[in-house]
Scaffold this active site. Sequence first.
Site, PDB file in Angstrom:
ATOM      1  N   GLY A  35     -12.942  19.806  33.017  1.00 21.23           N
ATOM      2  CA  GLY A  35     -11.495  19.703  32.774  1.00 21.23           C
ATOM      3  C   GLY A  35     -11.119  19.212  31.383  1.00 21.23           C
ATOM      4  N   HIS A 127      16.201  15.439  24.615  1.00 17.96           N
ATOM      5  CA  HIS A 127      17.132  14.763  25.538  1.00 17.96           C
ATOM      6  C   HIS A 127      18.035  13.772  24.809  1.00 17.96           C
ATOM      7  CE1 HIS A 127      18.710  13.486  29.326  1.00 17.96           C
ATOM      8  NE2 HIS A 127      18.328  12.244  29.106  1.00 17.96           N
ATOM      9  N   ASP A 165      26.930  15.514  33.665  1.00 19.26           N
ATOM     10  CA  ASP A 165      26.854  14.052  33.551  1.00 19.26           C
ATOM     11  C   ASP A 165      27.283  13.653  32.143  1.00 19.26           C
ATOM     12  OD1 ASP A 165      24.600  14.609  31.921  1.00 19.26           O
ATOM     13  OD2 ASP A 165      23.250  14.448  33.634  1.00 19.26           O
ATOM     14  N   LYS A 189      27.418  11.270  37.005  1.00 17.77           N
ATOM     15  CA  LYS A 189      26.247  11.386  37.876  1.00 17.77           C
ATOM     16  C   LYS A 189      25.590  10.011  38.008  1.00 17.77           C
ATOM     17  CE  LYS A 189      22.259  13.388  36.409  1.00 17.77           C
ATOM     18  NZ  LYS A 189      21.425  14.510  35.937  1.00 17.77           N
ATOM     19  N   GLY A 222      16.598  21.054  39.937  1.00 20.45           N
ATOM     20  CA  GLY A 222      17.786  21.863  40.203  1.00 20.45           C
ATOM     21  C   GLY A 222      18.857  21.130  40.991  1.00 20.45           C
TER      22      GLY A 222
END
Length: 302
Positions: A35, A127, A165, A189, A222
Site C-alpha cells: 500500500g 473553503h 449557510d 445552518k 448532500g
Amino acid sequence: MLIAGLSGANGLDRELSRLTGIHLVNVETKLFPDGESYIRFTEELSGQDLIIVQTLYPNQDKKFLELLLAVDAAKDLGCRDVIVVVPYLAYSRQDKAFLRGEAISIKTLLKTLSYVGANYLITIDIHKEESLKYFKGTSVNLDPTPLYASVIKRECRNPVIVAPDQGAASKATKLTQMLGYGDYVVFKKFRDKVTGDIKHEFTDAVVNGRDAVIVDDIISTGLTIANIAQYLIKQGASKVYVVCSHGLFVGNALEKLTSSGVYEIYSLNTVALPNGVKVLDSAPLIANALSNILNLKRGYGG
Ligand code: R5P
C-alpha cells in the site's frame, strides 16, 4: 517550464498542457503491494520550473502523500520553482479547532507542502481563503463565480440565488452582482459538532414561480443541499438548480439530491464527477492563473 500530472489529476494535466503549450512530462505512480506510494519522474527536470497537478479526492491522504513525494523528488532532481495545482484542496473545512484538542488539518497540509519545497500553490474556491496564510510561498485561490454565472444566464428564468449557510453568503452576493439581475437569500445552518447532523433556519424568500439556484463550495453527503431543495420546492420554486465547485457526492448523495427535487447539478471538474452531474470546466481558469504566474516570474527575471 514543464507540467506533470499525478494519479488525481483528473485529466486536467493534459488539458492544461494543451491550453498552455507546456510539455507534459511522464511520471510513474504506483502502489507497492503493502500500500505504500511510489513516484518516479522519468525525464530530465534539472533547472526547469515544474507544474504538478493533483486533486485530492477520493483517497485524500494517499493523494496528498503522493503530492509531497512528487514535490520533494522534483526538488531533488534540481527543479527551480515547483507550482502545485490542487484544484480541490481536501481538509480545508477543518480550518480551526472546533472542539478543544482537534488538529487544524489544513494548517498541517499547507505547512508540509511548504516544507517539501512547493513555491506556488494554485487552488480553486478553498473553503476559507484565509487558510492560505499557512502556505509559505505564493498562493492563488481561483474564483469560480464566472462559471456559475454563465450557467445561470443560459439556463435559468427569473433566478433567486440561495446560500445554504452563512459561509456561502459572499458567494451568493458575488454571483448576484455578476449576473446583474435577480436577488439572493442566505439561510442559517446549524451543524452538531459531534454528530455532524445539520438543521436549517429558513428566512422568508420569494421563490414562488422562480428558478432557485443553490450555490455552495462543496457537496459531500448532500444533506445541506437536499434540506434546502425540499424547502424551496415547498415554497413553489419552479426548478431548483445547484452550482458548486467540488462535487464529492459521498455514498448516495447524488440520489439524495435528485429525490429531494433538484433539477440539475453543475460542478467544476476539480474532482472526478459521477454521471448525471453537469461539468463546468476549470482548466481555462487554471491556465489563465498559470500564465499570470509565468508573466510575474518573467517580470522578476525568473
Ligand atoms: C460547509 O460549510 C460547506 O460549505 C458545505 O456546505 C458542506 O461541506 C456540505 O456538506 P454536505 O454535503 O455533507 O451537507
